[in-house]
Design a protein around this motif. Structure first.
Motif, PDB file in Angstrom:
ATOM      1  N   ALA A   1       0.803  -1.214   0.000  1.00 46.64           N
ATOM      2  CA  ALA A   1       0.000   0.000   0.000  1.00 46.64           C
ATOM      3  C   ALA A   1       0.842   1.273   0.000  1.00 46.64           C
ATOM      4  N   GLY A   2       2.088   1.169   0.369  1.00 48.96           N
ATOM      5  CA  GLY A   2       2.941   2.357   0.401  1.00 48.96           C
ATOM      6  C   GLY A   2       4.163   2.135   1.262  1.00 48.96           C
ATOM      7  N   ARG A   3       4.863   3.218   1.542  1.00 47.19           N
ATOM      8  CA  ARG A   3       6.126   3.187   2.273  1.00 47.19           C
ATOM      9  C   ARG A   3       6.010   2.431   3.608  1.00 47.19           C
ATOM     10  N   GLY A   4       4.973   2.730   4.355  1.00 47.35           N
ATOM     11  CA  GLY A   4       4.809   2.114   5.676  1.00 47.35           C
ATOM     12  C   GLY A   4       4.664   0.605   5.638  1.00 47.35           C
ATOM     13  N   SER A   5       4.017   0.086   4.623  1.00 47.37           N
ATOM     14  CA  SER A   5       3.808  -1.361   4.538  1.00 47.37           C
ATOM     15  C   SER A   5       5.034  -2.103   4.017  1.00 47.37           C
ATOM     16  N   VAL A   6       6.018  -1.365   3.504  1.00 51.96           N
ATOM     17  CA  VAL A   6       7.222  -1.966   2.922  1.00 51.96           C
ATOM     18  C   VAL A   6       8.397  -1.939   3.911  1.00 51.96           C
ATOM     19  N   ARG A   7       8.468  -0.915   4.731  1.00 48.85           N
ATOM     20  CA  ARG A   7       9.657  -0.627   5.538  1.00 48.85           C
ATOM     21  C   ARG A   7      10.206  -1.824   6.325  1.00 48.85           C
ATOM     22  N   GLY A   8       9.378  -2.503   7.094  1.00 46.81           N
ATOM     23  CA  GLY A   8       9.838  -3.612   7.932  1.00 46.81           C
ATOM     24  C   GLY A   8      10.415  -4.757   7.118  1.00 46.81           C
ATOM     25  N   ALA A   9       9.679  -5.192   6.104  1.00 51.51           N
ATOM     26  CA  ALA A   9      10.145  -6.295   5.256  1.00 51.51           C
ATOM     27  C   ALA A   9      11.413  -5.891   4.515  1.00 51.51           C
ATOM     28  N   TRP A  10      11.483  -4.642   4.067  1.00 52.09           N
ATOM     29  CA  TRP A  10      12.655  -4.124   3.357  1.00 52.09           C
ATOM     30  C   TRP A  10      13.903  -4.244   4.236  1.00 52.09           C
ATOM     31  N   SER A  11      13.795  -3.780   5.476  1.00 51.88           N
ATOM     32  CA  SER A  11      14.931  -3.839   6.405  1.00 51.88           C
ATOM     33  C   SER A  11      15.356  -5.279   6.666  1.00 51.88           C
ATOM     34  N   ASN A  12      14.379  -6.173   6.843  1.00 48.18           N
ATOM     35  CA  ASN A  12      14.694  -7.580   7.106  1.00 48.18           C
ATOM     36  C   ASN A  12      15.414  -8.234   5.937  1.00 48.18           C
ATOM     37  N   VAL A  13      14.999  -7.930   4.716  1.00 47.71           N
ATOM     38  CA  VAL A  13      15.659  -8.499   3.534  1.00 47.71           C
ATOM     39  C   VAL A  13      17.102  -8.001   3.463  1.00 47.71           C
TER      40      VAL A  13
END
Length: 195
Positions: A98-110
Motif C-alpha cells: 500500500a505504500g512506504r509504511g507497509s514496505v519498511r519492515g520487510a525491506w529492512s529484514n531483507v
C-alpha cells in the motif's frame, strides 16, 4: 547524502527477497531502480498500467501537481514482473504494497538477511540517476527517463556523481580508458551504431 543503490545491491536484494518468498518486494526494488520511480508511484502501479510486451509502464504522481509519465522496462525488470504470482487484473496492484509504511519492515529484514547495507527505498531512485550519470548519459536524458520535470534538479542533486578526475582520458581514447571500461570509446561508438 543518501547512498545510491547499485545494480549489484539491487540484485542481491532481489535474490534475497525471492529466497524469503517475497518476490513482490524484490520486483519492487528492481522496478524503482530501473525506472527511478518513487515509492508512491510504485505502490500505486496497477497491472492495467503495465504493458510487458511493449516494455512500458505508466506511472502517476499526484504531488505537488498531478502528472503521468511512461517508463521503459529493461528486460531484467520485465522478467521480474512476469514472474510475479498474480492474476494480472487491470485494477490489481502490481506489488501488493500500500505504500512506504507497509514496505519498511520487510525491506529492512531483507537487507539484513542478504548481508547488504540497509538503504532506504529512495536510494533506488538515487541509484538510477547516479548510475546513469556514471555511464555518461547526459543530464537531460537522465531527467527525462527518470521522471524529473527539470534537468536542473538532476544536475543540482547528482552533479557529485562523477568525481573521477581521470574521466578526461576519454577525450583521447587512451589505453587507460580502454582498460577502465573494457572497450575503447571508438569501439563503443562503432558497436552503438551497428545496434
Amino acid at each position: 547524502m543518501k547512498t545510491p543503490a547499485t545494480i549489484e545491491w539491487v540484485r542481491a536484494f532481489n535474490n534475497q527477497a525471492i529466497k524469503d518468498g517475497l518476490p513482490h518486494l524484490g520486483a519492487l526494488c528492481v522496478f524503482m531502480f530501473a525506472t527511478a520511480a518513487r515509492i508512491g508511484e510504485s505502490s500505486r502501479l496497477r497491472w492495467g498500467n503495465v504493458d510487458l510486451p511493449r516494455r512500458i509502464a505508466r506511472l502517476d504522481l499526484f504531488k505537488p501537481t498531478p502528472w503521468s509519465r511512461e517508463a521503459h522496462l529493461p528486460p531484467e525488470l520485465v522478467m521480474a514482473l512476469a514472474n510475479l504470482p498474480s492474476n494480472r487484473k487491470p485494477d490489481e496492484l502490481v506489488f501488493d504494497y500500500a505504500g512506504r509504511g507497509s514496505v519498511r519492515g520487510a525491506w529492512s529484514n531483507v537487507c539484513k538477511r542478504a548481508g547488504i547495507e540497509r538503504l532506504t527505498l529512495h536510494c533506488c531512485r538515487h541509484g538510477f540517476a547516479t548510475s546513469m550519470l556514471h555511464m555518461g548519459f547526459d543530464v537531460k536524458t537522465v531527467a527525462d527517463m527518470g521522471g524529473w520535470k527539470d534537468a536542473t534538479t538532476v544536475l543540482r542533486t547528482y552533479a557529485h556523481a562523477v568525481k573521477d578526475k581521470t574521466v578526461s582520458d576519454a577525450l583521447f581514447d587512451t589505453r587507460v580508458t580502454h582498460e577502465a571500461h573494457g572497450e575503447s570509446l571508438t569501439d563503443y561508438k562503432r558497436r552503438e551504431k551497428s545496434e
